[in-house]
Design an enzyme around this catalytic site. Structure first.
Site, short mmCIF file in Angstrom:
data_model
loop_
_atom_site.label_atom_id
_atom_site.label_comp_id
_atom_site.label_asym_id
_atom_site.label_seq_id
_atom_site.Cartn_x
_atom_site.Cartn_y
_atom_site.Cartn_z
N SER A 1 4.27 4.39 -6.05
CA SER A 1 5.21 3.67 -5.18
C SER A 1 4.92 3.93 -3.71
O SER A 1 5.80 4.30 -2.92
CB SER A 1 6.65 4.08 -5.52
OG SER A 1 7.58 3.13 -5.06
N SER B 1 12.60 0.67 -4.28
CA SER B 1 11.19 0.30 -4.46
C SER B 1 10.95 -0.72 -5.56
O SER B 1 9.81 -1.15 -5.75
CB SER B 1 10.34 1.54 -4.72
OG SER B 1 10.15 2.27 -3.54
N LYS C 1 8.98 -3.70 -4.60
CA LYS C 1 7.52 -3.80 -4.62
C LYS C 1 7.00 -4.75 -5.70
O LYS C 1 5.82 -5.12 -5.66
CB LYS C 1 6.91 -2.41 -4.79
CG LYS C 1 7.13 -1.48 -3.59
CD LYS C 1 6.43 -0.14 -3.80
CE LYS C 1 6.51 0.74 -2.56
NZ LYS C 1 7.78 1.46 -2.46
#
Length: 326
Positions: free
Chosen positions: A169, A113, A116
């Site tokens: 997240s 993640s 992101k």
């Protein structure tokens, strides 16, 4: 005589079978053909998938054109060692460009993640905070971590989704934002890779806006440090990633959603922490990009596949700030 021939043939079959099994084990493949169910050999992993050691198998050698990529092989200035080190890492002074510590910094690895960061950067560059984003069935059909309360068929403010993307997240927020910005997830991923090229992130490749897909999704520590610095140049994003807990408007019962930040340094109340992003998948392990500012200095730490990113980041940052001015 017939018994001797039978014994010889049986021995030959045993030796041949043992040889085949040995060949399979030497190739690193499970002996599925010998199973009682008669299952065929397991298929080869897809292109871009990480092998058992976590290294990206099909990535070419890492070119190093930007300033944090040109790192001496001998390492940085600080001699910080861990009993269980991360697979790769970097500590850099974002102002002076001094590399204070490195460990296999050029290694390409899955990043989960941490992906992101690029999604957030594109959203900040192309949207306004109160811009309404439709929540599609695809967004609520996410896997992994998520905001989890997004109302399908309704519209949610971009800023709520941005906090949902970067604090808990949210993979659902990543899908909704990608579809809003580019019309489809696939087009958004192409935009991510184009923006990476513009920034000079030459060892980076994205395969999804969330990072939940490890196959074909990778980066290296210098690229992630540079991406983190770029993210913090946007006041809007800098405000988001340093927030421990956000209460944001959401068109559900009660009208609000509480979003908690996963950043371990924020939870530790580490002095001067500015964010930025955590990540985890089985292939990537625990990943962390963090920025801390003290006395006019900004240090950025990147840890990929770390057994304890919060503690390891804190130890590196303590040593970095103790090392003097940049």
């Amino acid at each position: 005589m017939r018994r001797i021939v039978v014994l010889v043939l049986a021995a030959a079959v045993v030796l041949l079978t043992a040889g085949l099994i040995s060949q399979r084990l030497d190739d690193g493949r499970p002996d599925t053909a010998a199973g009682a169910d008669g299952a065929p050999d397991a298929p080869a992993p897809p292109a871009g998938a990480a092998p058992d050691d976590g290294v990206v198998a099909d990535a070419p050698p890492t070119p190093q054109p930007h300033e944090w990529g040109r790192i001496p092989a001998a390492g940085g200035e600080l001699d910080v060692r861990f009993r269980k080190p991360p697979r790769a890492g970097l500590l850099v002074d974002a102002g002076s460009g001094r590399v204070l510590w490195r460990l296999e910094a050029e290694r390409r690895l899955p990043i989960a993640s941490v992906t992101k960061m690029m999604t957030a950067l594109l959203v900040a560059e192309r949207t306004k905070p109160r811009e309404p984003v439709p929540i599609t069935p695809q967004a609520v059909a996410y896997t992994g971590s998520g905001v989890g309360m997004l109302p399908v068929g309704r519209r949610v403010q971009t800023e709520t989704l941005l906090y949902g993307l970067m604090l808990p997240s949210g993979n659902d927020a990543a899908i909704a934002l990608a579809q809003h910005v580019s019309g489809s997830v696939a087009r958004f991923v192409r935009l991510m890779n184009a923006r990476a090229r513009e920034l000079g992130l030459t060892c980076t490749r994205f395969a999804s806006p969330s990072g939940i897909v490890d196959s074909g999704n990778w980066s290296c520590a210098p690229d992630l440090a540079l991406l983190g610095r770029e993210l913090l140049r946007h006041r809007r994003l800098a405000r988001v990633v340093r927030t421990p807990l956000a209460v944001m408007p959401l068109p559900i019962r009660g009208g609000r959603v509480w979003l908690a930040n996963h950043n371990p340094l924020l939870r530790m109340r580490y002095a001067g922490v500015e964010g930025i992003k955590t990540g985890y998948t089985e292939a990537a392990g625990r990943c962390f990009v963090a920025s801390v500012r003290r006395d006019g200095r900004r240090l950025i730490v990147v840890l990929l596949n770390s057994p304890d990113p919060g503690r390891q980041a804190r130890r590196l940052l303590d040593a970095g700030f103790a090392s003097g001015a940049g």
